[in-house]
Scaffold this active site. Structure first.
Site, PDB file in Angstrom:
ATOM      1  N   LYS A 163     -12.376 -10.641  -7.701  1.00 33.91           N
ATOM      2  CA  LYS A 163     -12.440  -9.368  -8.396  1.00 33.91           C
ATOM      3  C   LYS A 163     -13.794  -8.740  -8.046  1.00 33.91           C
ATOM      4  O   LYS A 163     -14.843  -9.379  -8.160  1.00 33.91           O
ATOM      5  CB  LYS A 163     -12.300  -9.571  -9.902  1.00 33.91           C
ATOM      6  CG  LYS A 163     -10.874  -9.933 -10.332  1.00 33.91           C
ATOM      7  CD  LYS A 163      -9.910  -8.786 -10.085  1.00 33.91           C
ATOM      8  CE  LYS A 163      -8.595  -8.986 -10.827  1.00 33.91           C
ATOM      9  NZ  LYS A 163      -7.624  -7.906 -10.513  1.00 33.91           N
ATOM     10  N   ASP A 188     -10.420  -7.413  -4.710  1.00 34.72           N
ATOM     11  CA  ASP A 188      -9.607  -6.469  -5.479  1.00 34.72           C
ATOM     12  C   ASP A 188     -10.551  -5.554  -6.246  1.00 34.72           C
ATOM     13  O   ASP A 188     -11.260  -5.995  -7.156  1.00 34.72           O
ATOM     14  CB  ASP A 188      -8.691  -7.225  -6.442  1.00 34.72           C
ATOM     15  CG  ASP A 188      -7.759  -6.282  -7.199  1.00 34.72           C
ATOM     16  OD1 ASP A 188      -7.816  -5.060  -6.953  1.00 34.72           O
ATOM     17  OD2 ASP A 188      -6.960  -6.782  -8.024  1.00 34.72           O
ATOM     18  N   GLU A 213      -8.091  -4.679  -1.677  1.00 35.45           N
ATOM     19  CA  GLU A 213      -7.007  -4.266  -2.575  1.00 35.45           C
ATOM     20  C   GLU A 213      -7.463  -3.109  -3.459  1.00 35.45           C
ATOM     21  O   GLU A 213      -8.509  -3.200  -4.108  1.00 35.45           O
ATOM     22  CB  GLU A 213      -6.598  -5.480  -3.420  1.00 35.45           C
ATOM     23  CG  GLU A 213      -5.381  -5.258  -4.292  1.00 35.45           C
ATOM     24  CD  GLU A 213      -5.018  -6.535  -5.078  1.00 35.45           C
ATOM     25  OE1 GLU A 213      -5.442  -7.641  -4.689  1.00 35.45           O
ATOM     26  OE2 GLU A 213      -4.307  -6.399  -6.087  1.00 35.45           O
ATOM     27  N   ASP A 238      -2.044  -1.606  -4.848  1.00 33.76           N
ATOM     28  CA  ASP A 238      -1.512  -2.256  -6.044  1.00 33.76           C
ATOM     29  C   ASP A 238      -1.184  -1.150  -7.051  1.00 33.76           C
ATOM     30  O   ASP A 238      -0.058  -0.654  -7.102  1.00 33.76           O
ATOM     31  CB  ASP A 238      -2.553  -3.260  -6.560  1.00 33.76           C
ATOM     32  CG  ASP A 238      -2.211  -3.906  -7.900  1.00 33.76           C
ATOM     33  OD1 ASP A 238      -1.267  -3.492  -8.560  1.00 33.76           O
ATOM     34  OD2 ASP A 238      -2.935  -4.845  -8.307  1.00 33.76           O
ATOM     35  N   LYS A 262       4.000  -5.747  -8.140  1.00 32.43           N
ATOM     36  CA  LYS A 262       3.982  -6.362  -9.467  1.00 32.43           C
ATOM     37  C   LYS A 262       5.257  -5.940 -10.173  1.00 32.43           C
ATOM     38  O   LYS A 262       5.525  -4.738 -10.290  1.00 32.43           O
ATOM     39  CB  LYS A 262       2.778  -5.875 -10.280  1.00 32.43           C
ATOM     40  CG  LYS A 262       1.499  -6.606  -9.927  1.00 32.43           C
ATOM     41  CD  LYS A 262       0.349  -6.158 -10.791  1.00 32.43           C
ATOM     42  CE  LYS A 262      -0.893  -6.931 -10.373  1.00 32.43           C
ATOM     43  NZ  LYS A 262      -2.124  -6.209 -10.722  1.00 32.43           N
TER      44      LYS A 262
END
Ligand code: MG
Length: 369
Positions: A163, A188, A213, A238, A262
């Site tokens: 992250k 991400d 991401e 995403d 997702k």
């Protein structure tokens, strides 16, 4: 299958430790869990938009109310023969994909239970097990990140996702690359950057990351296309991919070279399958993301991760990674160093533990035809 009853729960699931990402901290995961009875068969679904609308415009209390007041009544008493038919009933209600996903996932579970087949097999899944990766939240120190990466690689994870935080991210990535030059690593950004950060992104481009991401805004496609033109590193979208249409436009614009699907963010398994198939036809590989749901929510990711165009380790986690006790059962466990076995039971193969559901439900509602 006629929808005879719908039970809706808003649950709050405390985690072992606070989860930190660019959009904020979460100490617990707020999910909506839906049970349906359809022509005598049970179906369970879970979708986790979180407590506040910081990851996306949705939040769990809003999703609960929408399910209770609008989406549930729209399908109650109806005969729903397919996932597409379900989505047609939900289509008049704009957006709100996480809320829709809970119903769609529950429908697929009931459909699998009705057919006596695992959902993965019903949608064309082909893998006996799926490859999964490690996900490391924002840490207080670079040493903390290095220790977490080292631990993940020692456990045999095929890739590590970091992250990313704007202030400390570049130094963190540099340190990880120096310590682990050959590891498959990606970052991400959770939509925390803008095109003004191009100098930072150009520096990140030198570290041979597997992908970057969602660097830019949660609803953007065009700026991502402009950015991808200027970077060697593949971009993965995403947050920006909420529908088949947004996936189609992203690919046509050249906004990404990977898509993270997702199930919650795209409104359920029906739409995840459509996006997967479109990406496959367009030559864009996918992988499956998650929202740190209980094992019931992860079961929908697991089913979709068995599809053939899923070509990068997915975010499916052992229950013990984030929870002292999973709200649902069975627990997710690794079947190998970086793999989770696909479900072989009818339906999704997971459902809430009744005591845990009662203990963690903050709201519930029932609709009966
Ligand atoms: Mg993400």
């Amino acid at each position: 299958m006629r929808i005879e009853r719908i039970d809706i729960y808003h649950v709050n699931m405390p985690m072992k430790a606070t989860w930190r990402a660019a959009f904020g901290d979460e100490e617990a995961i707020d999910s909506v869990i839906v049970h349906i009875s359809a022509s005598g068969h049970d179906g369970w679904g879970e979708s986790a938009p979180y407590r506040s609308p910081r990851y996306s415009p949705e939040w769990a209390d809003g999703a609960f109310r929408l399910l209770r007041d609008w989406l549930g009544p729209a399908i109650l008493g109806k005969d729903i023969p397919s996932g597409q038919a379900l989505q047609r009933h939900l289509k008049p209600f704009k957006g709100n994909f996480f809320a829709k996903a809970a119903l769609d996932i529950a429908w697929w579970d009931a459909r699998g239970n009705h057919a006596g087949e695992p959902v993965g097999a019903l949608i064309g899944g082909q893998r006996p097990d799926v490859t999964v990766g490690a996900d490391i939240g924002v840490q207080d120190t670079i040493d903390g990140v290095l220790a977490a990466v080292e631990s993940s690689l020692r456990q045999g994870y095929a890739r590590v996702k970091l992250k990313f935080q704007r202030d400390s991210g570049l130094e963190t990535v540099r340190a990880v690359r120096e310590a682990f030059p050959k590891a498959v690593v990606h970052i991400d950004c959770n939509s925390s950057l803008t095109l003004d950060d191009l100098p930072l992104l150009k520096q990140l481009d030198r570290f041979e990351l597997a992908m970057i991401e969602q660097p830019l805004a949660y609803d953007d496609l065009l700026d991502h296309a402009r950015l991808q033109e200027q970077l060697q590193t593949p971009l993965c979208l995403d947050e920006s991919i909420t529908t088949l249409d947004s996936a189609r436009k992203a690919i046509e614009l050249g906004a990404c070279r990977w898509i993270n699907i997702k199930v919650g963010r795209v409104g359920g398994i029906t739409n995840a399958l459509a996006i997967h198939d479109h990406c496959q036809d367009a030559g864009i590989p996918c992988w499956i993301g998650g929202m740190l749901e209980s094992s019931l929510g992860q079961a929908s990711s697991l089913a979709v991760a068995t599809l053939p165009n899923v070509r990068y380790p997915s975010d499916i986690f052992p229950s013990a990674r984030f929870y002292h006790q999973d709200l649902s059962e069975p627990e997710i466990v690794l079947s190998g160093p970086s793999t989770v076995a696909a479900n072989t039971a009818p339906g999704l193969g997971f459902s809430p533990n009744a005591d845990q559901l009662r203990a963690h439900a903050v709201q519930r509602a029932s609709l009966v035809a």
